[in-house]
Design a protein around this motif. Structure first.
Motif, PDB file in Angstrom:
ATOM      1  N   ARG A   6      43.308  14.381  34.881  1.00 65.54           N
ATOM      2  CA  ARG A   6      44.180  14.395  33.700  1.00 65.54           C
ATOM      3  C   ARG A   6      43.659  13.442  32.630  1.00 65.54           C
ATOM      4  NH1 ARG A   6      50.047  13.279  35.713  1.00 65.54           N
ATOM      5  NH2 ARG A   6      48.964  12.691  37.591  1.00 65.54           N
ATOM      6  N   VAL A   7      43.256  12.256  33.046  1.00 68.80           N
ATOM      7  CA  VAL A   7      42.709  11.275  32.100  1.00 68.80           C
ATOM      8  C   VAL A   7      41.432  11.814  31.472  1.00 68.80           C
ATOM      9  CG1 VAL A   7      41.683   8.976  31.906  1.00 68.80           C
ATOM     10  CG2 VAL A   7      43.782   9.301  33.211  1.00 68.80           C
ATOM     11  N   LEU A   8      40.586  12.422  32.260  1.00 68.54           N
ATOM     12  CA  LEU A   8      39.352  13.009  31.740  1.00 68.54           C
ATOM     13  C   LEU A   8      39.658  14.106  30.722  1.00 68.54           C
ATOM     14  CD1 LEU A   8      36.258  13.228  31.826  1.00 68.54           C
ATOM     15  CD2 LEU A   8      36.551  14.905  33.652  1.00 68.54           C
ATOM     16  N   ALA A   9      40.593  14.977  31.014  1.00 69.93           N
ATOM     17  CA  ALA A   9      40.937  16.073  30.105  1.00 69.93           C
ATOM     18  C   ALA A   9      41.510  15.549  28.788  1.00 69.93           C
ATOM     19  CB  ALA A   9      41.938  17.014  30.777  1.00 69.93           C
ATOM     20  N   VAL A  10      42.392  14.569  28.872  1.00 73.40           N
ATOM     21  CA  VAL A  10      42.979  14.004  27.654  1.00 73.40           C
ATOM     22  C   VAL A  10      41.920  13.276  26.838  1.00 73.40           C
ATOM     23  CG1 VAL A  10      44.642  12.306  26.808  1.00 73.40           C
ATOM     24  CG2 VAL A  10      45.293  13.894  28.613  1.00 73.40           C
ATOM     25  N   THR A  11      41.043  12.554  27.493  1.00 71.69           N
ATOM     26  CA  THR A  11      39.964  11.846  26.795  1.00 71.69           C
ATOM     27  C   THR A  11      39.027  12.824  26.107  1.00 71.69           C
ATOM     28  OG1 THR A  11      40.084  10.035  28.368  1.00 71.69           O
ATOM     29  CG2 THR A  11      38.071  10.216  27.084  1.00 71.69           C
ATOM     30  N   LEU A  12      38.663  13.897  26.794  1.00 69.98           N
ATOM     31  CA  LEU A  12      37.774  14.896  26.199  1.00 69.98           C
ATOM     32  C   LEU A  12      38.435  15.635  25.033  1.00 69.98           C
ATOM     33  CD1 LEU A  12      36.065  16.396  29.368  1.00 69.98           C
ATOM     34  CD2 LEU A  12      35.041  14.909  27.631  1.00 69.98           C
ATOM     35  N   ALA A  13      39.740  15.736  25.053  1.00 68.82           N
ATOM     36  CA  ALA A  13      40.448  16.404  23.953  1.00 68.82           C
ATOM     37  C   ALA A  13      40.642  15.473  22.758  1.00 68.82           C
ATOM     38  CB  ALA A  13      41.790  16.922  24.444  1.00 68.82           C
ATOM     39  N   LEU A  14      40.986  14.217  23.005  1.00 67.13           N
ATOM     40  CA  LEU A  14      41.333  13.313  21.914  1.00 67.13           C
ATOM     41  C   LEU A  14      40.147  12.639  21.241  1.00 67.13           C
ATOM     42  CD1 LEU A  14      44.558  11.574  23.225  1.00 67.13           C
ATOM     43  CD2 LEU A  14      44.320  13.401  21.559  1.00 67.13           C
ATOM     44  N   THR A  15      39.057  12.435  21.943  1.00 67.93           N
ATOM     45  CA  THR A  15      37.911  11.755  21.346  1.00 67.93           C
ATOM     46  C   THR A  15      37.356  12.505  20.141  1.00 67.93           C
ATOM     47  OG1 THR A  15      37.380  10.671  23.419  1.00 67.93           O
ATOM     48  CG2 THR A  15      35.608  10.829  21.804  1.00 67.93           C
ATOM     49  N   VAL A  27      38.311  13.837  12.794  1.00 68.88           N
ATOM     50  CA  VAL A  27      39.442  14.215  11.938  1.00 68.88           C
ATOM     51  C   VAL A  27      40.197  12.977  11.451  1.00 68.88           C
ATOM     52  CG1 VAL A  27      41.598  15.501  11.802  1.00 68.88           C
ATOM     53  CG2 VAL A  27      39.681  16.441  13.099  1.00 68.88           C
ATOM     54  N   LEU A  28      40.762  12.223  12.359  1.00 69.29           N
ATOM     55  CA  LEU A  28      41.644  11.133  11.962  1.00 69.29           C
ATOM     56  C   LEU A  28      40.922   9.913  11.404  1.00 69.29           C
ATOM     57  CD1 LEU A  28      44.316  11.295  14.780  1.00 69.29           C
ATOM     58  CD2 LEU A  28      44.487  12.102  12.438  1.00 69.29           C
ATOM     59  N   LEU A  29      39.857   9.476  12.022  1.00 65.61           N
ATOM     60  CA  LEU A  29      39.174   8.274  11.532  1.00 65.61           C
ATOM     61  C   LEU A  29      38.565   8.439  10.142  1.00 65.61           C
ATOM     62  CD1 LEU A  29      37.632   6.753  14.762  1.00 65.61           C
ATOM     63  CD2 LEU A  29      39.548   5.936  13.418  1.00 65.61           C
ATOM     64  N   PRO A  30      37.924   9.563   9.797  1.00 65.32           N
ATOM     65  CA  PRO A  30      37.468   9.710   8.413  1.00 65.32           C
ATOM     66  C   PRO A  30      38.622   9.700   7.414  1.00 65.32           C
ATOM     67  CG  PRO A  30      36.317  11.253   9.808  1.00 65.32           C
ATOM     68  CD  PRO A  30      37.398  10.629  10.645  1.00 65.32           C
ATOM     69  N   TRP A  31      39.733  10.320   7.762  1.00 62.29           N
ATOM     70  CA  TRP A  31      40.899  10.328   6.875  1.00 62.29           C
ATOM     71  C   TRP A  31      41.445   8.913   6.679  1.00 62.29           C
ATOM     72  CZ3 TRP A  31      46.152   9.226   7.554  1.00 62.29           C
ATOM     73  CH2 TRP A  31      46.970   9.642   6.511  1.00 62.29           C
ATOM     74  N   ILE A  32      41.575   8.168   7.776  1.00 63.67           N
ATOM     75  CA  ILE A  32      42.080   6.799   7.702  1.00 63.67           C
ATOM     76  C   ILE A  32      41.114   5.918   6.925  1.00 63.67           C
ATOM     77  CG2 ILE A  32      42.581   4.741   9.094  1.00 63.67           C
ATOM     78  CD1 ILE A  32      43.690   6.670  11.225  1.00 63.67           C
ATOM     79  N   THR A  33      39.829   6.085   7.141  1.00 65.20           N
ATOM     80  CA  THR A  33      38.822   5.287   6.425  1.00 65.20           C
ATOM     81  C   THR A  33      38.895   5.540   4.931  1.00 65.20           C
ATOM     82  OG1 THR A  33      37.393   5.333   8.363  1.00 65.20           O
ATOM     83  CG2 THR A  33      36.372   4.773   6.272  1.00 65.20           C
ATOM     84  N   ARG A  34      39.079   6.791   4.513  1.00 60.77           N
ATOM     85  CA  ARG A  34      39.227   7.086   3.082  1.00 60.77           C
ATOM     86  C   ARG A  34      40.495   6.452   2.524  1.00 60.77           C
ATOM     87  NH1 ARG A  34      37.462  12.152   4.731  1.00 60.77           N
ATOM     88  NH2 ARG A  34      39.594  12.960   4.690  1.00 60.77           N
ATOM     89  N   ARG A  35      41.577   6.520   3.266  1.00 62.91           N
ATOM     90  CA  ARG A  35      42.845   5.961   2.792  1.00 62.91           C
ATOM     91  C   ARG A  35      42.827   4.443   2.718  1.00 62.91           C
ATOM     92  NH1 ARG A  35      45.151   9.931   0.205  1.00 62.91           N
ATOM     93  NH2 ARG A  35      45.447  11.731   1.510  1.00 62.91           N
ATOM     94  N   LEU A  36      42.162   3.790   3.645  1.00 62.59           N
ATOM     95  CA  LEU A  36      42.151   2.328   3.705  1.00 62.59           C
ATOM     96  C   LEU A  36      40.821   1.725   3.275  1.00 62.59           C
ATOM     97  CD1 LEU A  36      44.080   1.734   7.039  1.00 62.59           C
ATOM     98  CD2 LEU A  36      44.941   1.580   4.709  1.00 62.59           C
ATOM     99  N   GLY A  37      40.008   2.492   2.574  1.00 69.05           N
ATOM    100  CA  GLY A  37      38.713   1.989   2.121  1.00 69.05           C
ATOM    101  C   GLY A  37      38.825   0.744   1.275  1.00 69.05           C
TER     102      GLY A  37
END
Length: 53
Positions: free
Chosen positions: A15-24, A30-40
């Protein structure tokens, strides 16, 4: 959360492996580039008033 019911009977390590492979990729591409642009302005040490939109 969405995989919880589907993976309820699977061993915890898998389960941990599946969630890690999905969220990484979601976080990395997706999320980190968006956050980086917002908080640049903050990451570059500028004040909130000097930020660009």
């Amino acid at each position: 959360m969405t995989l919880g019911a589907l993976l309820a009977d699977v061993h915890v390590a898998l389960r941990v492996l599946a969630v890690t492979l999905a969220l990484t990729p979601v976080m990395t591409y997706v999320l980190l580039p968006w956050i980086t642009r917002r908080l640049g302005w903050w990451l570059q040490g500028r004040s909130w008033r000097d930020r660009r939109r």
